[in-house]
Design a protein around this motif. Structure first.
Motif, PDB file in Angstrom:
ATOM      1  N   ILE A 154      17.711-100.145 -23.750  1.00 19.04           N
ATOM      2  CA  ILE A 154      18.061-100.376 -22.184  1.00 19.04           C
ATOM      3  C   ILE A 154      17.767-101.845 -22.064  1.00 19.04           C
ATOM      4  CG2 ILE A 154      15.984 -99.802 -21.548  1.00 19.04           C
ATOM      5  CD1 ILE A 154      17.321 -98.536 -19.201  1.00 19.04           C
ATOM      6  N   VAL A 241      22.566 -99.190 -23.119  1.00 24.92           N
ATOM      7  CA  VAL A 241      22.035 -97.557 -22.099  1.00 24.92           C
ATOM      8  C   VAL A 241      21.699 -99.356 -20.872  1.00 24.92           C
ATOM      9  CG1 VAL A 241      20.525 -96.842 -20.698  1.00 24.92           C
ATOM     10  CG2 VAL A 241      21.566 -96.000 -22.801  1.00 24.92           C
ATOM     11  N   LEU A 260      15.928 -92.243 -20.986  1.00 25.41           N
ATOM     12  CA  LEU A 260      16.789 -92.212 -22.328  1.00 25.41           C
ATOM     13  C   LEU A 260      16.432 -91.058 -23.274  1.00 25.41           C
ATOM     14  CD1 LEU A 260      15.245 -95.669 -23.836  1.00 25.41           C
ATOM     15  CD2 LEU A 260      17.198 -95.396 -22.364  1.00 25.41           C
TER      16      LEU A 260
END
Length: 321
Positions: A154, A241, A260
């Motif tokens: 991320i 992400v 996630l």
């Protein structure tokens, strides 16, 4: 003549035997000496190796000591050398630990001015550690859950305009401290054309030295507004992400894995984690009840009572649509 020949032969044989005895004796002495030399050489070699090992051991010890000195210097620079000159605090302990309410005895005109400028007690924020602990309010079942090992990485994007430096850095410290390093690809700070000088050189110098290569700063040349500023952060992100956050937040342990996991199951999902409250005047962390999130017709965020079907499940760890 025969007698003379016999005597000559005996003398020759005796001489040869004598010479042989001498040569054999010399040979034996040479062999003994050779063995002694071999032993001396081996002993010298062992001593040399021993000295080499001692020298190597001393060199290793010196190398370890130098590395420890360097590590101590790094820790000092991180906990004192970078934050302290800016009037900020790092490390454990101090005001506001455990998300408790904090106050200052020396309330002043400066404190009132900062209240007006930021909308929160920025002077108090400067006295609270960038690494303070906050309570773990996760439901019991959430703490017991396990997650896949192959979660995507991320990129965390913070958008800010003229936030207090300590608040921005606490957000950065918080996400670094509570996100597994293999899942946090990068942190992107998007400055939507702040005019606070503290957010220029000081911010750049701090994050570049404290988190080299991890934190990127994107600066807009003019005020773009929240959505376009987020798009700038999106463009700078390199992980699959991207998470968008205000720059006045504190993350808790285990915040990223469930989000996630849900996205890994379906990449089209947009996930909103549970949000508690940080009081603007005391920086106390207050737990909010579980709620769905939505918006009214004025586009103000609303906390909505969870739907009945979610309540009927009796599972606080289940996602709320």
């Amino acid at each position: 003549m025969a007698v003379a020949r016999k005597i000559k032969t005996l003398l020759t044989v005796n001489i040869l035997v004598f010479v042989g005895i001498i040569l054999f004796s010399v040979y034996c002495r040479i062999q003994d000496r050779s063995q002694e030399l071999v032993q001396i050489v081996r002993s010298a070699d062992r001593r040399a190796r021993s000295r080499g090992a001692k020298v190597g051991s001393l060199a290793d010890r010196e190398s370890i000591l130098q590395r420890l000195d360097h590590l101590e210097e790094v820790v000092y620079n991180q906990l004192n050398g970078l934050a302290k000159p800016m009037g900020l605090v790092e490390g454990p302990g101090g005001l506001g630990q455990g998300g408790m309410a904090a106050t200052l005895r020396d309330d002043s005109h400066e404190s009132e001015t900062k209240y007006e400028e930021y909308g929160y007690n920025a002077q108090l924020s400067d006295r609270i550690s960038l690494d303070r602990s906050i309570p773990d309010y996760r439901p019991k079942k959430c703490k017991q859950m396990s997650y896949p090992a192959d979660l995507p990485q991320i990129s965390v994007v913070f958008i800010f305009v003229n936030e207090a430096l300590s608040v921005i850095l606490r957000s950065v410290h918080s996400v670094v401290n509570h996100t597994p390093s293999h899942l946090l690809k990068e942190i992107i700070l998007v400055d939507d054309n702040s005019d606070n000088v503290e957010l220029k050189f000081n911010l750049d110098q701090y994050v570049n030295k404290r988190y080299p290569g991890l934190v990127k700063i994107v600066r807009n040349n003019k005020r773009e507004g929240l959505i376009r500023a987020r798009i700038q952060g999106w463009k700078a992100a390199t992980s699959p992400v991207v998470g968008f956050f205000d720059a006045h937040v504190e993350f808790n342990i285990g915040w990223v894995e469930p989000a996630l996991t849900r996205i890994k199951e379906d990449r089209k999902r947009i996930i909103l984690p549970a949000i508690d409250n940080i009081k603007y005047n005391t920086f106390e962390v207050q737990q909010y009840a579980n709620a769905a999130h939505g918006y009214n017709w004025g586009l103000w965020c609303m906390y909505i009572i969870p739907p009945q079907d979610w309540l009927d499940k009796g599972d606080e760890s289940a996602p709320i649509r």
